[in-house]
Design an enzyme around this catalytic site. Structure first.
Site, PDB file in Angstrom:
ATOM      1  CB  SER A  52     -24.210  37.205  -9.301  1.00 46.09           C
ATOM      2  OG  SER A  52     -25.299  36.671  -9.963  1.00 46.09           O
TER       3      SER A  52
ATOM      4  CE  LYS B 289     -30.164  39.361  -5.239  1.00 44.31           C
ATOM      5  NZ  LYS B 289     -28.545  38.852  -5.525  1.00 44.31           N
TER       6      LYS B 289
END
Length: 344
Positions: free
Chosen positions: A59, A186
């Site tokens: 990201s 994550k």
């Protein structure tokens, strides 16, 4: 299964270890928005030397703005730079999330071929309305991705980037048990309770015995997606974090993680761990609000590179940038980073 992309074709084992990882920004040249490879190479080596291995095309790395070829280019460049710096045993994690299962598997294959040791996969959010409540479909997606991936896969649970899809602890734990090529999760949902529940299962010695991994170098790690609960995570047998703050203050985050782990055996270290967690937590909250452009601005301010994100992401406004730099939480962690890195 050791990596085959070592120096001079040698087989190199790059274990996935508990600790701190940084989602590396992708740097672009001004005006053209072409890849700025020299800045990427410099930054990857800088963070790795501080003990923070890279996650590329995630990201923070604006993966959604990169072509398949560009993803491979940055992986190859990072591997070459790390090897040239003598960091041949530092692993590379690469983002491999795509719009479909088919594209996700292709991205994983391409990442492995380019030199990535591990991939991280987020659920596609385009059809979140159909997927969010379909546990069977979500489980099938990660099961097949892991089964067919040439490298171990980390689950990326980030509701904010996939239409609100939020995998619960039961599903993640089931996947960990049943998919031996999954090597972690994550949790950018920031849910400490979820982390606690998953870690309570996978951190038991009996888990590794009952559910061995396909790659013995890749145990199932439970990683936070922020730096503001590294100490609480360590206290419940979590394994560290993949955090954007690792770009700005890698030495500080590593020190916090090491203290947090050591304090579990030596409670006399807790006061210092609490102090450092406070510094890190405040900075993480402040900098995260400035998003990718804010992190790039800070890198430019601190190290001389950073630049702009790809459009349509906007640059941080000058007033906001100055306010970010002057914010006491930012100045506090900058002082700490300079102290720990020896660069006053």
């Amino acid at each position: 299964m050791p990596a085959t992309n070592g120096v001079n074709g040698a087989h190199v084992s790059r274990p996935l270890k508990a600790g701190i990882y940084a989602p590396i920004p992708t740097f672009f040249l001004p005006d053209s928005e072409d890849l700025d490879i020299p800045s990427l190479e410099t930054h990857v080596v800088r963070t790795a030397q501080a003990g923070v291995p890279p996650l590329l095309a995630g990201s923070m790395g604006e993966a959604i703005h990169l072509s398949h070829d560009e993803r491979q280019t940055i992986i190859k460049a990072a591997r070459k730079a790390l090897d040239a710096a003598g960091l041949i045993h530092v692993p590379i994690i690469a983002g491999a999330g795509g719009g479909s299962l088919r594209e996700t598997m292709l991205l994983g294959e391409q990442a492995a071929a380019a030199g990535a040791d591990y991939s991280i996969v987020i659920t596609s959010g385009y059809f979140a309305g159909a997927l969010a409540g379909n546990r069977k479909a979500l489980k099938a997606f990660f099961t097949e991705v892991a089964e067919k991936s040439p490298i171990p896969v980390i689950i990326y649970n980030y509701p904010g980037a996939c239409g609100g899809i939020d995998l619960d602890s039961d599903l993640i734990t089931e996947l960990a048990m049943e998919s031996p090529n999954l090597c972690g999760v994550k949790l950018t949902c920031g849910n400490v309770g979820k982390l606690t529940r998953i870690a309570a299962t996978v951190s038991e010695s009996s888990f590794a015995e009952a559910h061995p991994r396909k790659n013995p170098d890749a145990p199932f790690l439970v990683l936070g997606g922020y730096a503001d609960f590294i100490l609480p995570s360590a206290s419940v047998n979590g394994h560290g974090a993949i955090t954007g703050l690792g770009n700005v203050a890698p030495c500080t985050i590593v020190k916090l993680y090491e203290l947090s782990v050591a304090a579990q055996k030596d409670p006399s270290l807790l006061p210092e761990a609490h102090r450092l967690q406070g510094i890190v937590g405040r900075a993480d909250f402040t900098i995260a609000k400035a998003s990718i452009s804010g992190t790039k601005f800070l890198l430019e301010k601190l190290y001389g590179y950073g630049g702009a994100p790809r459009k349509p992401l906007p640059l941080i406004e000058p007033e906001a940038a100055n306010a970010l730099w002057e914010h006491p939480h930012v100045q506090e962690i900058v002082r700490m980073e300079r102290e720990l890195s020896g660069k006053q």
